[in-house]
Design a protein around this motif. Structure first.
Motif, PDB file in Angstrom:
ATOM      1  N   ALA A   1      -1.325   5.483   6.895  1.00 41.59           N
ATOM      2  CA  ALA A   1      -0.392   4.377   6.632  1.00 41.59           C
ATOM      3  C   ALA A   1      -0.413   3.383   7.789  1.00 41.59           C
ATOM      4  CB  ALA A   1       1.020   4.919   6.424  1.00 41.59           C
ATOM      5  N   LEU A   2      -0.416   3.901   9.017  1.00 42.33           N
ATOM      6  CA  LEU A   2      -0.464   3.030  10.182  1.00 42.33           C
ATOM      7  C   LEU A   2      -1.789   2.284  10.266  1.00 42.33           C
ATOM      8  CD1 LEU A   2       1.129   5.456  12.800  1.00 42.33           C
ATOM      9  CD2 LEU A   2       2.250   3.593  11.569  1.00 42.33           C
ATOM     10  N   GLY A   3      -2.873   2.979   9.915  1.00 44.50           N
ATOM     11  CA  GLY A   3      -4.174   2.320   9.899  1.00 44.50           C
ATOM     12  C   GLY A   3      -4.207   1.188   8.904  1.00 44.50           C
ATOM     13  N   ARG A   4      -3.657   1.423   7.719  1.00 44.19           N
ATOM     14  CA  ARG A   4      -3.603   0.359   6.714  1.00 44.19           C
ATOM     15  C   ARG A   4      -2.753  -0.809   7.202  1.00 44.19           C
ATOM     16  NH1 ARG A   4      -2.142  -3.286   4.953  1.00 44.19           N
ATOM     17  NH2 ARG A   4      -1.919  -4.095   2.832  1.00 44.19           N
ATOM     18  N   ALA A   5      -1.626  -0.518   7.877  1.00 39.96           N
ATOM     19  CA  ALA A   5      -0.773  -1.587   8.391  1.00 39.96           C
ATOM     20  C   ALA A   5      -1.464  -2.380   9.494  1.00 39.96           C
ATOM     21  CB  ALA A   5       0.541  -1.007   8.899  1.00 39.96           C
TER      22      ALA A   5
ATOM     23  N   GLY B   1       7.586  -0.147  -5.039  1.00 39.43           N
ATOM     24  CA  GLY B   1       6.477  -0.847  -4.407  1.00 39.43           C
ATOM     25  C   GLY B   1       5.333  -1.188  -5.320  1.00 39.43           C
ATOM     26  N   ALA B   2       5.284  -0.611  -6.508  1.00 37.44           N
ATOM     27  CA  ALA B   2       4.175  -0.852  -7.436  1.00 37.44           C
ATOM     28  C   ALA B   2       4.248  -2.262  -8.020  1.00 37.44           C
ATOM     29  CB  ALA B   2       4.207   0.187  -8.543  1.00 37.44           C
ATOM     30  N   PRO B   3       3.096  -2.836  -8.378  1.00 34.23           N
ATOM     31  CA  PRO B   3       1.742  -2.262  -8.262  1.00 34.23           C
ATOM     32  C   PRO B   3       1.193  -2.398  -6.838  1.00 34.23           C
ATOM     33  CG  PRO B   3       1.605  -4.442  -9.241  1.00 34.23           C
ATOM     34  CD  PRO B   3       3.075  -4.157  -9.059  1.00 34.23           C
ATOM     35  N   TYR B   4       0.440  -1.386  -6.433  1.00 35.11           N
ATOM     36  CA  TYR B   4      -0.119  -1.354  -5.084  1.00 35.11           C
ATOM     37  C   TYR B   4      -1.544  -1.896  -5.063  1.00 35.11           C
ATOM     38  CZ  TYR B   4       3.803   1.620  -3.782  1.00 35.11           C
ATOM     39  OH  TYR B   4       5.056   2.111  -3.536  1.00 35.11           O
TER      40      TYR B   4
ATOM     41  N   ALA C   1       0.840  -1.194   0.000  1.00 29.69           N
ATOM     42  CA  ALA C   1       0.000   0.000   0.000  1.00 29.69           C
ATOM     43  C   ALA C   1       0.873   1.241   0.000  1.00 29.69           C
ATOM     44  CB  ALA C   1      -0.932   0.006   1.213  1.00 29.69           C
ATOM     45  N   LEU C   2       0.290   2.352  -0.476  1.00 29.32           N
ATOM     46  CA  LEU C   2       0.967   3.649  -0.520  1.00 29.32           C
ATOM     47  C   LEU C   2       0.059   4.693   0.099  1.00 29.32           C
ATOM     48  CD1 LEU C   2       3.098   5.723  -1.578  1.00 29.32           C
ATOM     49  CD2 LEU C   2       1.811   5.743  -3.745  1.00 29.32           C
TER      50      LEU C   2
ATOM     51  N   VAL D   1       3.833  -0.959   3.733  1.00 29.98           N
ATOM     52  CA  VAL D   1       3.221   0.310   3.367  1.00 29.98           C
ATOM     53  C   VAL D   1       4.317   1.354   3.191  1.00 29.98           C
ATOM     54  CG1 VAL D   1       1.538   2.085   4.002  1.00 29.98           C
ATOM     55  CG2 VAL D   1       1.211  -0.278   4.782  1.00 29.98           C
ATOM     56  N   VAL D   2       4.247   2.094   2.094  1.00 27.08           N
ATOM     57  CA  VAL D   2       5.115   3.250   1.880  1.00 27.08           C
ATOM     58  C   VAL D   2       4.308   4.493   2.215  1.00 27.08           C
ATOM     59  CG1 VAL D   2       6.465   4.590   0.220  1.00 27.08           C
ATOM     60  CG2 VAL D   2       6.433   2.089   0.070  1.00 27.08           C
TER      61      VAL D   2
END
Length: 314
Positions: free
Chosen positions: A178-182, A231-234, A167-168, A189-190
């Motif tokens: 970013a932290l929520g996604r992690a 990091g792509a594709p995300y 994720a980005l 996550v970037v």
């Protein structure tokens, strides 16, 4: 940030619910610099009076802010509200803001500061985020809306697994999204921001939440940083910025997100900008799968090509 740095300045105005979104937009920049943080607070229990506040590093341009507020007021047919500008010592601002940000829930996310010592609700995803000089404590409608969108995508299994779950978070501010996604799903996550102070804070927040091994914060203006490209594709890209950069970055973001299963969470703009943002992404093969609106602000979840179930709330 320490007291040795530039003085923090608070800019505030009072409004009713009609003016929240417009005056928030007016205070997010003085025409030359963006505010470090932006927040809205209910001034009375019935929700008819609100306070909009912005934080700047160094004295903001009062004439420019006054003109921006007056223009927004004229567009709404309102008298321009009075502006309050005053320097605020960093320690005092932190203490005052911590008191104003009690723990809160956004979907399964449980947001709290380091000063909180209670027990988190069962089944919640804790995020420790202290009030600071970078945007992102979860109080603003766009931040809360993006967290809610991430929660919905996680519930529907759209965030992916393993190495395909990258994720980005573009324009990460404090790093909260970013932290929520992690917290919500596996994968790295970037998190990127053009402000070096925001990047430092995002790194500190990642360590404080035990997520430094999965969240990498980098300084970048746009999408050309090697870490972003690598990091792509995300599977997920979150861009909680402003309408113009969200539109301008549409070609790049659509190239970076994975086809078929890749989603973009787009925010940082008012409801009246939805059509222009959607047009930019639909022109590149994306379709709308969810729309969330909070306090006049909009969050759009779009998917790059492919078919599939719609996310609840579309």
């Amino acid at each position: 940030m320490t007291d040795a740095g530039p003085t923090l300045w608070r800019v505030a105005l009072a409004t009713d619910a009609v003016g929240i979104a417009a005056f928030s937009t007016a205070l997010e920049s003085d025409g030359g610099r963006d505010a470090l943080a932006l927040a809205t607070f209910e001034a009375n229990p019935d929700g008819t009076a609100w306070l909009v506040e912005a934080l700047y590093r160094g004295a903001p341009d009062r004439p420019a802010l006054t003109a921006r507020v007056a223009a927004m007021a004229a567009a709404l047919g309102l008298a321009p509200p009075a502006l309050e500008l005053a320097p605020v010592p960093d320690r005092d601002w932190r203490a005052q803001t911590q008191a104003a940000f009690p723990p809160r829930r956004v979907g399964r996310f449980f947001l709290h500061g380091s000063h909180w010592r209670g027990l988190r609700p069962p089944g919640s995803w804790p995020l420790r985020i202290d009030a600071s000089y970078a945007f992102g404590t979860g109080e603003h409608g766009t931040t809360g809306g993006c967290l809610a969108a991430i929660d919905r995508l996680a519930r529907s299994g759209r965030l992916g697994r393993g190495r395909h779950a990258r994720a980005l978070d573009l324009g990460c501010g404090s790093g909260i999204l970013a932290l929520g996604r992690a917290r919500a799903a596996p994968g790295r996550v970037v998190a990127s921001d053009c402000d070096p102070d925001a990047v430092r804070l995002a790194r500190l927040n990642a360590r404080a939440n035990g997520l430094a091994h999965r969240v990498r914060a980098v300084r970048a203006d746009g999408t050309r940083h090697p870490a972003i490209r690598a990091g792509a594709p995300y599977r997920l890209i979150v861009a909680n910025i402003l309408a113009r950069p969200v539109i301008r970055l549409a070609p790049e973001l659509c190239r970076l997100v994975g086809p078929g299963a890749g989603h973009l969470v787009l925010s940082g703009f008012l409801q009246r900008h939805e059509a222009a943002v959607l047009a930019a992404y639909r022109a590149r093969g994306c379709r709308l799968v969810a729309r969330l609106r909070r306090e006049g602000w909009s969050v759009l979840v779009v998917r790059r090509r492919g078919s599939g179930r719609r996310v609840a709330g579309a």
